[in-house]
Design a protein around this motif. Sequence first.
Motif, PDB file in Angstrom:
ATOM      1  N   ILE A 185       4.482  27.378 -22.385  1.00 31.81           N
ATOM      2  CA  ILE A 185       3.977  28.440 -23.247  1.00 31.81           C
ATOM      3  C   ILE A 185       5.105  29.434 -23.513  1.00 31.81           C
ATOM      4  O   ILE A 185       5.701  29.964 -22.567  1.00 31.81           O
ATOM      5  CB  ILE A 185       2.782  29.158 -22.598  1.00 31.81           C
ATOM      6  CG1 ILE A 185       1.611  28.179 -22.437  1.00 31.81           C
ATOM      7  CG2 ILE A 185       2.352  30.362 -23.426  1.00 31.81           C
ATOM      8  CD1 ILE A 185       0.426  28.768 -21.711  1.00 31.81           C
ATOM      9  N   PRO A 186       5.425  29.692 -24.785  1.00 39.68           N
ATOM     10  CA  PRO A 186       6.486  30.659 -25.090  1.00 39.68           C
ATOM     11  C   PRO A 186       5.971  32.093 -24.909  1.00 39.68           C
ATOM     12  O   PRO A 186       4.935  32.466 -25.473  1.00 39.68           O
ATOM     13  CB  PRO A 186       6.812  30.360 -26.565  1.00 39.68           C
ATOM     14  CG  PRO A 186       5.556  29.770 -27.123  1.00 39.68           C
ATOM     15  CD  PRO A 186       4.874  29.058 -25.995  1.00 39.68           C
TER      16      PRO A 186
ATOM     17  N   HIS B 215       5.515  29.793 -13.425  1.00 38.73           N
ATOM     18  CA  HIS B 215       4.611  28.894 -14.135  1.00 38.73           C
ATOM     19  C   HIS B 215       3.287  29.614 -14.364  1.00 38.73           C
ATOM     20  O   HIS B 215       3.041  30.682 -13.798  1.00 38.73           O
ATOM     21  CB  HIS B 215       4.373  27.605 -13.331  1.00 38.73           C
ATOM     22  CG  HIS B 215       3.772  27.851 -11.977  1.00 38.73           C
ATOM     23  ND1 HIS B 215       4.533  28.061 -10.851  1.00 38.73           N
ATOM     24  CD2 HIS B 215       2.475  27.936 -11.574  1.00 38.73           C
ATOM     25  CE1 HIS B 215       3.744  28.266  -9.807  1.00 38.73           C
ATOM     26  NE2 HIS B 215       2.488  28.201 -10.219  1.00 38.73           N
ATOM     27  N   PHE B 216       2.439  29.012 -15.195  1.00 36.30           N
ATOM     28  CA  PHE B 216       1.075  29.484 -15.399  1.00 36.30           C
ATOM     29  C   PHE B 216       0.107  28.444 -14.839  1.00 36.30           C
ATOM     30  O   PHE B 216       0.313  27.239 -15.026  1.00 36.30           O
ATOM     31  CB  PHE B 216       0.766  29.695 -16.882  1.00 36.30           C
ATOM     32  CG  PHE B 216       1.581  30.790 -17.525  1.00 36.30           C
ATOM     33  CD1 PHE B 216       1.706  32.024 -16.927  1.00 36.30           C
ATOM     34  CD2 PHE B 216       2.219  30.565 -18.730  1.00 36.30           C
ATOM     35  CE1 PHE B 216       2.455  33.035 -17.515  1.00 36.30           C
ATOM     36  CE2 PHE B 216       2.965  31.563 -19.334  1.00 36.30           C
ATOM     37  CZ  PHE B 216       3.090  32.802 -18.716  1.00 36.30           C
TER      38      PHE B 216
ATOM     39  N   GLU C 123      10.279  29.854 -22.292  1.00 36.64           N
ATOM     40  CA  GLU C 123       9.195  28.860 -22.232  1.00 36.64           C
ATOM     41  C   GLU C 123       8.798  28.689 -20.763  1.00 36.64           C
ATOM     42  O   GLU C 123       9.607  28.263 -19.940  1.00 36.64           O
ATOM     43  CB  GLU C 123       9.677  27.527 -22.802  1.00 36.64           C
ATOM     44  CG  GLU C 123      10.031  27.569 -24.279  1.00 36.64           C
ATOM     45  CD  GLU C 123       8.849  27.251 -25.173  1.00 36.64           C
ATOM     46  OE1 GLU C 123       7.809  26.806 -24.640  1.00 36.64           O
ATOM     47  OE2 GLU C 123       8.971  27.454 -26.390  1.00 36.64           O
ATOM     48  N   VAL C 124       7.553  29.001 -20.450  1.00 36.19           N
ATOM     49  CA  VAL C 124       7.075  28.928 -19.067  1.00 36.19           C
ATOM     50  C   VAL C 124       6.187  27.695 -18.906  1.00 36.19           C
ATOM     51  O   VAL C 124       5.243  27.500 -19.683  1.00 36.19           O
ATOM     52  CB  VAL C 124       6.286  30.204 -18.708  1.00 36.19           C
ATOM     53  CG1 VAL C 124       5.743  30.110 -17.275  1.00 36.19           C
ATOM     54  CG2 VAL C 124       7.169  31.439 -18.857  1.00 36.19           C
ATOM     55  N   PRO C 125       6.468  26.845 -17.902  1.00 36.39           N
ATOM     56  CA  PRO C 125       5.654  25.623 -17.722  1.00 36.39           C
ATOM     57  C   PRO C 125       4.230  25.926 -17.278  1.00 36.39           C
ATOM     58  O   PRO C 125       3.959  26.961 -16.668  1.00 36.39           O
ATOM     59  CB  PRO C 125       6.425  24.854 -16.635  1.00 36.39           C
ATOM     60  CG  PRO C 125       7.254  25.871 -15.932  1.00 36.39           C
ATOM     61  CD  PRO C 125       7.585  26.925 -16.950  1.00 36.39           C
TER      62      PRO C 125
ATOM     63  N   GLY D 245      14.063  21.384 -14.876  1.00 33.09           N
ATOM     64  CA  GLY D 245      13.130  21.453 -15.986  1.00 33.09           C
ATOM     65  C   GLY D 245      12.863  22.854 -16.503  1.00 33.09           C
ATOM     66  O   GLY D 245      12.189  23.023 -17.524  1.00 33.09           O
ATOM     67  N   HIS D 246      13.374  23.879 -15.816  1.00 33.27           N
ATOM     68  CA  HIS D 246      13.169  25.255 -16.308  1.00 33.27           C
ATOM     69  C   HIS D 246      14.484  26.038 -16.265  1.00 33.27           C
ATOM     70  O   HIS D 246      14.495  27.242 -15.998  1.00 33.27           O
ATOM     71  CB  HIS D 246      12.082  25.973 -15.495  1.00 33.27           C
ATOM     72  CG  HIS D 246      12.212  25.829 -14.012  1.00 33.27           C
ATOM     73  ND1 HIS D 246      13.092  26.588 -13.258  1.00 33.27           N
ATOM     74  CD2 HIS D 246      11.593  24.998 -13.140  1.00 33.27           C
ATOM     75  CE1 HIS D 246      12.988  26.244 -11.980  1.00 33.27           C
ATOM     76  NE2 HIS D 246      12.091  25.276 -11.886  1.00 33.27           N
TER      77      HIS D 246
END
Length: 230
Positions: free
Chosen positions: A133-134, A145-146, A106-108, A57-58
Amino acid sequence: MAEATELKAWARPRSGKGGARSVRREGRVPGILYGDKQEPQSIAVDYRAISQQILTGHFQSTIFVLDVDGKKTRVIPRGVQLDPVRDFPIHVDFMRVSKDALVTVEVPVHFLNDAASPGLKRGGVLNVVRHTIPVRCPADKIPDHFDVDLTGLEIGDSVHISEIKLPEGVRPTITERDFTVATIVGRSAEEPVPGALAAEAAEPGAEAAAAAPAEGGEEKEKPKAEKKKD
């Protein structure tokens, strides 16, 4: 930020559709390696390894070490083409990245402590506006991730990008507004409230109002039939 994963790759002497079909018959995925002021290079990567990475997914926000016939290069995936019917990878692009290069990814987003949200406890729903979030950041500082802490959030509360702690050197690509990441919402406004219909019917004059004709729809008196003259 995890250590870069190594992917095995092979130089691909033949380009074009014929060469790509030949590579796929060997259980590999054709691709292109470009960037860092060097000539593009046709390559092939292992189908199974690429498929596993895509399922994480990333894939396109991860730095890899691409081993092309023994020569190792730091890369980031920049495009994956999937079969339109069977949804498996048929082509992949990699961009070379130097240590200090800036990349856009793009960070999940991960949501934590939902049990500590009074709004969710009272039946509210977490409405995720952005699952990723880009951001623009150094290639060596791509966050995994955040985290968004839902503790104390009530129905109607929102989480904005300004409330998320970003690592040093990481900046959102959207800078003109404090965009929303998630909200806590209540029941749909269209959902009937229990007992509301009964209370409405019990109000004085409700039956009379129901029986009265609608505005602009008054019943007109029917014309009387004329008597026939002898």
